[in-house]
Design an enzyme around this catalytic site. Structure first.
Site, PDB file in Angstrom:
ATOM      1  N   CYS A 159       0.869  -1.174   0.000  1.00 29.89           N
ATOM      2  CA  CYS A 159       0.000   0.000   0.000  1.00 29.89           C
ATOM      3  C   CYS A 159       0.902   1.219   0.000  1.00 29.89           C
ATOM      4  O   CYS A 159       1.569   1.514   1.003  1.00 29.89           O
ATOM      5  CB  CYS A 159      -0.920   0.028   1.215  1.00 29.89           C
ATOM      6  SG  CYS A 159      -1.884   1.566   1.309  1.00 29.89           S
ATOM      7  N   MET A 184      -4.387   5.195  -5.394  1.00 31.75           N
ATOM      8  CA  MET A 184      -3.521   4.376  -4.576  1.00 31.75           C
ATOM      9  C   MET A 184      -2.077   4.823  -4.800  1.00 31.75           C
ATOM     10  O   MET A 184      -1.670   5.114  -5.917  1.00 31.75           O
ATOM     11  CB  MET A 184      -3.659   2.901  -4.946  1.00 31.75           C
ATOM     12  CG  MET A 184      -5.100   2.388  -4.874  1.00 31.75           C
ATOM     13  SD  MET A 184      -6.135   2.848  -6.291  1.00 31.75           S
ATOM     14  CE  MET A 184      -5.588   1.657  -7.499  1.00 31.75           C
TER      15      MET A 184
END
Length: 398
Positions: A106, A320
């Site tokens: 992430c 993201m």
């Protein structure tokens, strides 16, 4: 106490925002012994912490926020790697299904790792200035890559407040600059090559959809880029345009699944359902004016291209961090769909428009012995400590 009354256990944890995501952070040493090693017990524990699986898709009985951006967990430990400070393991928790996806990083929560590692004593105190910038060397354990985090320090403490504004985050904070070193994603199922098919652009045959032009890249996170116009989009879509349309969601998931198969990340199309975190699917378009989700107008002259990306089956509210690395890397390579949408040519950085606003990302790519390589990708995020203490779970939940 009846036989059914199982007491809860308390596990030290920290709740942090990193970039446009939030997650529950643990020190490996604070976790129950049975959950300190990968496996079913660890997954069950993290799902119970977050509140999954939840058929209502609300995660009311847990720390999750019912979106892909808020259904996240992180495990930190003193690094086992030479010349690194902290090992960072990321688990994307499915909202409505019983699994934790460990297949990628992430990028947004990467911004929180450096500040928390300093706070928890995982970084040698001698390497932290009284005032200035601390450099934290992060080993991203999911994909075996290095991230360098530059963290502001004031009076010997991590500085979290500041005037750095990040579209998709309401309040300003201190800037955290991240360098993703050699970000071509080398994970299980991936070829290790930046372009696993060997092509900058492929014809991707998707049953029921047709043949789509696609750039499939391993950088930051495996990502499939397609042209917005090829699926009758214009690149200015907001979450409500996509996430409220079951047919659109099914179409996009089908494209993602066949892209995953073509990239070699899965061997059977059915496996895509249990690999939601990777690869990502995004569509690109040339600059156009649009109104962001906050109501702010993004003008065409302010951006180089438009990008919209799917995360865990939904259109992401911003972008993201790992997908931003893929955008920056693909933009730097002439001939990719991303580079073409941004006007083509030699691009060392781009500013792209996403549903919440804009983001700049830079990358340096070169062709070495016939293979594309990228030394590093750079972008700025911010992070903030939200809560620190203990998270509680029933003792029989893992």
């Amino acid at each position: 106490m009846s036989a059914k009354a199982v007491p809860q256990i308390a596990i030290p944890a920290t709740y942090m925002r990193g970039g446009t995501s939030k997650g529950v952070f643990f020190l490996l040493s604070d976790m129950p012994k049975v959950a300190q090693a990968p496996g079913a017990a660890r997954d069950a524990l993290l799902m119970r912490v977050i509140g999954s699986p939840d058929p209502y898709e609300k995660q009311i009985d847990g720390m999750g926020g019912a979106t892909s951006s808020t259904s996240k967990t992180v495990i930190l430990s003193k690094s086992s790697q030479p010349d690194h400070d902290v090992d960072y393991l990321f688990g994307q928790v499915s909202i409505d299904k019983a699994f934790v996806d460990w297949s990628g990083n992430c990028g947004n929560l990467s911004a929180a790792v450096g500040p928390l590692a300093i706070r928890k004593g995982l970084v040698d105190a001698a390497r932290i200035p009284q005032n200035g910038i601390a450099t934290v060397r992060i080993w991203q354990a999911n994909i075996g890559k290095t991230i360098i985090s530059h963290v502001a320090i004031t009076d010997g403490q991590v500085q979290e407040t500041g005037d750095f504004e990040l579209d998709g985050v309401t309040f300003p904070a201190a800037e955290v600059q991240l360098e993703f070193i050699n970000p071509a994603a080398e994970e299980e199922g991936a070829s290790g090559a930046m372009f696993p098919t060997g092509n900058l652009v492929d014809d991707l045959d998707v049953p029921g959809v047709g043949v789509l032009k696609a750039t499939m890249i391993n950088a930051g996170i495996p990502t499939i880029f397609i042209n917005a116009a090829d699926i009758q989009y214009n690149g200015t879509e907001l979450q409500g345009d996509i996430n409220s349309d079951p047919q659109a969601l099914q179409l996009l998931e089908t494209i993602r699944a066949y892209g995953a198969l073509r990239m070699g990340l899965i061997t059977d199309i059915a496996q895509a359902a249990t690999r939601q975190h990777t690869p990502k699917l995004a569509w690109v378009a040339s600059p156009a004016e649009y109104k962001s989700s906050s109501g702010k107008v993004v003008k065409a002259v302010e951006i180089d291209l438009l990008v919209r990306a799917m995360s865990m089956g939904k259109l992401h509210h911003a972008m993201m961090g790992t997908a931003a690395v893929a955008i920056g890397t693909a933009a730097a390579i002439e001939g990719t769909l991303v580079n073409t949408a941004a006007g083509g040519g030699d691009l060392s950085s781009v500013r792209f428009g996403h549903p919440s606003g804009t983001l700049r990302v830079g990358a340096q790519a070169s062709l070495v012995d016939g293979e594309w390589q990228v030394v590093k990708a750079i972008m700025s995020r911010s992070a903030r400590l939200l809560m620190e203490g203990s998270v509680f779970v029933p003792g029989d939940s893992f």
